[in-house]
Each structure stands twice: as C-alpha cells, then as structure tokens.
Design an enzyme around this catalytic site. Structure first.
Site, PDB file in Angstrom:
ATOM      1  N   ARG A  87     -12.419  10.993   9.425  1.00 15.08           N
ATOM      2  CA  ARG A  87     -11.634  10.992  10.686  1.00 15.08           C
ATOM      3  C   ARG A  87     -10.284  12.124  10.551  1.00 15.08           C
ATOM      4  O   ARG A  87     -10.108  12.101  11.575  1.00 15.08           O
ATOM      5  CB  ARG A  87     -10.835   9.272  10.044  1.00 15.08           C
ATOM      6  CG  ARG A  87      -9.537   9.762  11.402  1.00 15.08           C
ATOM      7  CD  ARG A  87      -8.412   8.567  11.771  1.00 15.08           C
ATOM      8  NE  ARG A  87      -8.453   7.873  10.530  1.00 15.08           N
ATOM      9  CZ  ARG A  87      -7.904   8.025   9.480  1.00 15.08           C
ATOM     10  NH1 ARG A  87      -6.572   8.565   9.736  1.00 15.08           N
ATOM     11  NH2 ARG A  87      -7.970   6.503   8.267  1.00 15.08           N
ATOM     12  N   TYR A 127      -7.123  14.285  37.968  1.00 11.76           N
ATOM     13  CA  TYR A 127      -8.288  13.345  37.922  1.00 11.76           C
ATOM     14  C   TYR A 127      -7.215  11.920  37.581  1.00 11.76           C
ATOM     15  O   TYR A 127      -6.183  11.731  37.057  1.00 11.76           O
ATOM     16  CB  TYR A 127      -8.645  13.798  36.345  1.00 11.76           C
ATOM     17  CG  TYR A 127      -9.462  12.746  35.693  1.00 11.76           C
ATOM     18  CD1 TYR A 127     -11.057  12.330  36.336  1.00 11.76           C
ATOM     19  CD2 TYR A 127      -9.388  11.857  34.607  1.00 11.76           C
ATOM     20  CE1 TYR A 127     -11.848  10.607  35.554  1.00 11.76           C
ATOM     21  CE2 TYR A 127      -9.926  10.825  33.877  1.00 11.76           C
ATOM     22  CZ  TYR A 127     -11.346  10.427  34.769  1.00 11.76           C
ATOM     23  OH  TYR A 127     -11.525   9.834  34.164  1.00 11.76           O
ATOM     24  N   ASP A 156      -4.845  21.724  32.062  1.00 10.83           N
ATOM     25  CA  ASP A 156      -6.736  21.071  32.252  1.00 10.83           C
ATOM     26  C   ASP A 156      -7.460  21.352  32.488  1.00 10.83           C
ATOM     27  O   ASP A 156      -7.335  21.882  34.113  1.00 10.83           O
ATOM     28  CB  ASP A 156      -6.571  19.764  33.051  1.00 10.83           C
ATOM     29  CG  ASP A 156      -7.838  18.822  33.235  1.00 10.83           C
ATOM     30  OD1 ASP A 156      -8.671  19.455  32.497  1.00 10.83           O
ATOM     31  OD2 ASP A 156      -7.801  17.558  33.032  1.00 10.83           O
ATOM     32  N   LYS A 187     -17.598  17.332  31.012  1.00 11.10           N
ATOM     33  CA  LYS A 187     -18.279  17.596  31.816  1.00 11.10           C
ATOM     34  C   LYS A 187     -19.375  18.775  31.871  1.00 11.10           C
ATOM     35  O   LYS A 187     -19.732  18.213  31.262  1.00 11.10           O
ATOM     36  CB  LYS A 187     -16.826  17.749  33.062  1.00 11.10           C
ATOM     37  CG  LYS A 187     -16.175  16.656  32.972  1.00 11.10           C
ATOM     38  CD  LYS A 187     -16.988  15.469  33.509  1.00 11.10           C
ATOM     39  CE  LYS A 187     -16.227  14.224  32.919  1.00 11.10           C
ATOM     40  NZ  LYS A 187     -14.639  14.662  33.598  1.00 11.10           N
TER      41      LYS A 187
END
Ligand code: PLP
Length: 387
Positions: free
Chosen positions: A57, A110, A182, A207
């Site tokens: 992690r 978005y 973004d 994407k």
C-alpha cells in the site's frame, strides 16, 4: 542497461513515455518492469529494507515505475497512481480541504466529479460553487476569501468546453488558491497543465493513458515537492492505490500514447468534417472547429484537439438515443479513450447524475469517443446510424 530513474528533460515526449520509470529489472535485466504481485517484503533484520519497500500500500515497484513515468510525462516532480480517477480526486480533496473551505467547480465536468463534490465532500463541510470556467472573469467572480482550489476540466466532458489554463492559473495565484486541472480528455501528449501554471494534474488513467478499455485507474501529478509528500502521505493513509497489474497495464498503454493520440485527433477531425455537413446534425462540439468558442485557446495550449466529439441531433432526445442504438462499429457504452470507438447518450448514461443541476446536459446530445480504426469505416457507421 538504462537503469537511470530520471529521463533527461531534453528528450521528446515519445521517448520519455517509453523510457521514464521503465528501468531494466535489477535481478534479471527484463526490459519491462515486472508485475510485482506482492504485498510484503522480507527485511534483512528489523528495519533492514532492500530497496525501500516494506508494504505494497505504501509502495510497490511496479507502481513506482508508473508513478515515475507519470511525473515525467506531465513535467512534474511527483506522480501518484490510484485505483481509479475518482479515488485520486477523493484523496486530493481530502488532502487539500478542511471544513469551511470553498472550491470553484466547472459548469461542465465529468458527472462523477460533480457527484463527489455535491454528495460526498459537501457533507464534510466543504462548500463549492459552479462557474463557467471557459470565462476567466466568471472564475474570478466565483472566488471567495475561503477558496482553496479552482477545479478545471479542459476539454470538458461532455460539452468539449475549453478553459484558458494560463489565465485561470493567474487568478488562482492572485487568490491564494490551487489550480487543479483534470487532463483526462487531452492526455499529457496534447496538453501540459503544469507548464501553464496549474498546481495539480488529475487523470482518469482508465481513458487515454491506459488506452485499451482494460483497466480502471487514476493519477495525480504535481511539481511542488512538499505538496507531493503531503499527497503521498494521504495516498498511503487512505489506501486507494493502484494494484501492480493495473499499474503495469497503464505503463504498457502509455508507451503508445503519442501515436494513438495523433490518430485519435486525425480521425476525430474527419468525423467532424462529415458531421458538420450532415443535414440531421444541428451542432458539432469539437475544439478543432474554427467556430468553436474555445478554438483559439485550444490551438494555443493543445498540440492537437483529441478524439472526443459531441454533437446534437435534429429531433431531440428520442432521435439522439436512436442514433446511439443504431451505431454498430461505434460500440454503445460509457467511458472513452480506448482504441475502439464508443458512442453514448450523456443525458441518460454518463451524466444522468447531473440531471436537474447547473451541469445538466442537452437531451439531444450524442458523445463519441473516436477510436483509431480506419476513418472510412467510422464515417460509414455514423452515416448509417444517422439514417
Ligand atoms: C472517467 C473520468 C473521471 C473518473 O475516473 P474513473 O477512473 O472512472 O474513476 C474523471 N474525470 C474525467 C474527465 C473522466 O472522463
């Protein structure tokens, strides 16, 4: 053996994309970073870490390779990879904001980003207001003395609006707020927000970065080392990290980002040429079109205009839905940025969550993610779908 973890900034994007973070495996010389599918690491005596890894992690070598690559691609100092774009956004917002703080968010974004602000972060006492970020003066007017962040998506989803990153960065600097961009629609190959004055770049790596519709992932990239440390602390403390296999898939996808984006832009231009002349199409939204209100700024801050195209269909919502249903080569589906072309109806699909808000999208809107198939096949499919 190209073991250097840093790629000289004199190298071009295509070279950096292939080499940054992609060091030969120290054990075998494997030229591609292996998938270190492992949670923990043997210590040579208490605290004796071999190579700095203790628990995946906190850090994992495959994820580190991707994070170094991401930082280099955006011209930043620190890249961080998350389990999804929204996980990256959530980590960023909780690291940056406290109750009473204010954020300016765009009037086109978005849907999931809007939902994160409106339904999740707002419950923690963070306030937000919506501005048309394509107008820098509207952003300035929305800033308050509590504004800690200005959030921008350019090109925006799904209306392909363009925000002048340098102009809004100036407003952010003057008001002591951080500018978040973004960069999902453009990818770092087409647009580099940090160089234009942004503080933080956000990606849905699901994407264009991944590029093959086979992985969900997110990223943050920053130039400021202290901010990078702060985000890395939160990434570990909150835990929504990218797994090793997902990191490996994105790292693989990025190697062809430049050639894919060139073809996406080329095909999208051919698609918009056809759509603007089609009798049933009332409006085409694409920053590459000279009549697009953001065209000049896009031409200044982007290398080319990308693969996302939206258009409005004569006959309203039912007609738009029918076009989506009739498409064959364009697959009906959410998401974007893969090699295969996708079509969708934002009002009923990706942007259903913004219905009734300031971000509501036109009902007759169709959104395309133009893939890298042969352009003639794509044009033929759209012609038959439009009837
Ligand atoms: C998809 C998307 C996101 C969210 O990313 P996920 O990987 O789906 O969590 C954020 N911003 C934009 C512009 C997107 O297209």
């Amino acid at each position: 053996m190209s073991d250097s973890h840093t790629t000289p900034s004199t190298q071009s994007f295509e070279t950096v994309a292939i080499h940054a973070g992609n060091t030969a495996d120290p054990l075998t010389g494997a030229v591609v970073p292996p998938i270190y599918q492992v949670s923990t690491y043997k210590q040579d005596g208490v605290g004796g870490l071999r190579g700095g890894y203790e628990y995946s992690r906190s850090a994992n070598p495959t994820r580190t390779a991707l994070e170094e690559n991401l930082a280099a691609l955006e011209g930043g100092r620190r890249g961080l990879a998350f389990a999804s774009g929204l996980a990256a956004e959530d980590c960023l917002l909780r690291a940056l904001l406290a109750p009473g703080d204010h954020v300016v968010i765009p009037n086109d974004a978005y849907g999931g980003t809007f939902r994160l602000f409106a339904k999740v972060v707002s419950r923690w006492g963070v306030e937000w207001s919506v501005a048309d970020t394509s107008d820098p003066e509207a952003v300035r007017a929305a800033v308050t003395d509590r504004t800690k962040a200005i959030w921008v998506e350019t090109p925006s989803n799904p209306l392909l609006g363009i925000t002048d990153i340098a102009a809004v960065a100036q407003i952010a600097r003057e008001s002591g707020a951080r500018l978040v961009v973004d960069n999902t629609f453009a990818s770092p190959y087409l647009q580099q927000p940090l160089a234009l004055g942004a503080d933080i770049v956000v990606h849905s790596m699901t994407k264009y970065m991944g590029g093959h519709s086979d992985v969900v992932g997110g990223a943050l990239v920053v130039s400021d080392e202290a901010l990078g440390e702060e985000l890395a602390y939160h990434q570990n403390a909150m835990g929504a990290v990218a797994g090793p296999f997902d990191a490996w898939l994105v790292l693989r996808g990025i190697k062809t980002l430049a050639v894919r984006m060139d073809r996406h832009s080329e095909n999208a231009t051919k698609v918009t040429d056809m759509l603007t002349r089609h009798a049933r199409v009332t409006q085409v939204l694409y920053p590459g079109l000279p009549e697009h209100p953001g065209h000049e700024i896009a031409a200044k801050q982007m290398k080319s205009f990308g693969g996302m195209v939206s258009f409005r269909v004569e006959g309203g919502e039912e007609a738009a839905v029918e076009v989506c249903n009739r498409a064959k080569l364009f697959t009906l589906g959410e998401s974007l940025g893969g090699v295969e072309s996708l079509i969708e109806h934002p009002g009923r699909m990706t942007h259903a969550s913004v219905a009734g808000s300031a971000l509501e999208v036109p009902a007759d809107l169709v959104r395309l993610s133009v893939g890298i198939e042969a352009a003639d096949d794509l044009l033929a499919d759209l012609q038959q779908a439009l009837g």
